[in-house]
Design an enzyme around this catalytic site. Structure first.
Site, PDB file in Angstrom:
ATOM      1  N   ASP A   1      14.658   2.368 -42.726  1.00  0.00           N
ATOM      2  CA  ASP A   1      14.274   1.825 -43.952  1.00  0.00           C
ATOM      3  C   ASP A   1      15.004   0.913 -44.161  1.00  0.00           C
ATOM      4  O   ASP A   1      16.203   1.343 -44.121  1.00  0.00           O
ATOM      5  CB  ASP A   1      13.169   2.218 -44.478  1.00  0.00           C
TER       6      ASP A   1
HETATM    7  N1  URA Z   1      12.412   8.295 -43.192  1.00  0.00           N
HETATM    8  C1  URA Z   1      12.013   7.584 -44.868  1.00  0.00           C
HETATM    9  O1  URA Z   1      10.927   7.579 -45.160  1.00  0.00           O
HETATM   10  N2  URA Z   1      13.019   5.909 -44.052  1.00  0.00           N
HETATM   11  C2  URA Z   1      13.640   6.172 -43.120  1.00  0.00           C
HETATM   12  O2  URA Z   1      14.008   5.357 -43.103  1.00  0.00           O
HETATM   13  C3  URA Z   1      13.995   7.784 -41.988  1.00  0.00           C
HETATM   14  C4  URA Z   1      13.021   8.116 -42.580  1.00  0.00           C
END
Ligand code: URA
Length: 265
Positions: free
Chosen positions: A106
């Site tokens: 993310d």
């Molecule tokens: N899980 C999440 O919620 N975000 C990420 O970036 C990676 C794994």
């Protein structure tokens, strides 16, 4: 065994499968001296040429892997319509092929992100069937009770799917902020945040610290990347049951980024 021609070309790092389909449609690809048709399948004995050049001679210079310590605010996408910085902006230029990210993080997530120019390696590292785990350091407000911890490892409903951590450990904390380390076998979008949210807890920091045998090196500053040395690349490929076909192109750095890990084949 035959494979779709566009997949074979994409795996050689020449572009995305869709782009390769366009190259085939444009008549740029020949198989055994004849223009390839859309939908063609090839095996190891077929001779593929791109713009008249044999693929073996036009191939990429060996398998390369980059380890990035992603910073927050950068997206994992080649292009962003909103013009935000992307993780690809600072990667070294490849003369042939392109960098493929191994999964996504993310925009707010930091830490370990792998890139390779080898489509086969990217696929093996990201496919759920490979059985590779990922570890994250997670900061949340407050502490989870034993019942919530139990639910998170047994499985909870997240958007109609049963999701779970294969491991969750309390790390440290004080006051409102507490850190956990969690391990996931797959890397679905937002999975860590969704799992904590299912227990009414908001994740305020998320950092990936390990991807299978690859650990985020303590010496790598936030936002920086380092190319993995040949010995590590060879060991990684061996864990995944893949061969190392070409001689080293780069001397290994003195510090390895790998921890001992079981063979996955
Ligand atoms: N899980 C999440 O919620 N975000 C990420 O970036 C990676 C794994």
């Amino acid at each position: 065994m035959t494979e779709k021609l566009q997949k074979v070309l994409a795996d050689r790092g020449l572009g995305s499968r869709r782009q390769m389909e366009r190259w085939i449609a444009a008549g740029r690809i020949a198989v055994n001296g004849r223009p390839a048709a859309i939908g063609a399948r090839v095996d190891a004995t077929d001779e593929i040429a791109v713009d008249g050049r044999n693929l073996a001679r036009a191939s990429t210079p060996g398998c390369r892997v980059i380890v990035l310590n992603k910073r927050a605010g950068v997206i994992v996408s080649r292009r962003d319509p909103e013009g935000r910085p992307t993780v690809f902006d600072d990667l070294p230029t490849l003369r042939t092929g392109r960098w493929i990210s191994v999964g996504r993080l993310d925009i707010a997530t930091t830490g370990l992100l792998l890139f390779t120019n080898d489509g086969g390696l990217a696929h093996a590292l990201s496919h759920p069937s490979t059985g590779i785990d990922r570890e994250y350091a997670v900061r949340v407000a407050g502490m989870l009770d034993d019942e919530a911890l139990g639910r998170l490892t047994k499985g909870v409903d997240v958007n109609g799917r049963v999701e779970s951590f294969s491991d969750i450990r309390y790390y440290n904390g004080s006051g409102t902020n507490h850190w956990y380390h969690v391990v996931l076998m797959e890397g679905r979008n937002h999975e860590v945040r969704d799992l904590f949210a299912s227990q009414g807890t908001v994740v305020s920091r998320l950092k990936r610290v390990r991807y299978g045998p690859v650990v985020l090196p303590a010496w790598l500053p936030r936002g920086a990347w380092e190319e993995m040395g040949f010995d590590d690349v060879a060991a990684l490929r061996s864990i995944l049951g893949m061969s190392e076909e070409r001689p080293p192109r780069k001397r290994s750095p003195s510090r390895s980024m790998l921890i001992p890990y079981p063979n996955l084949t």
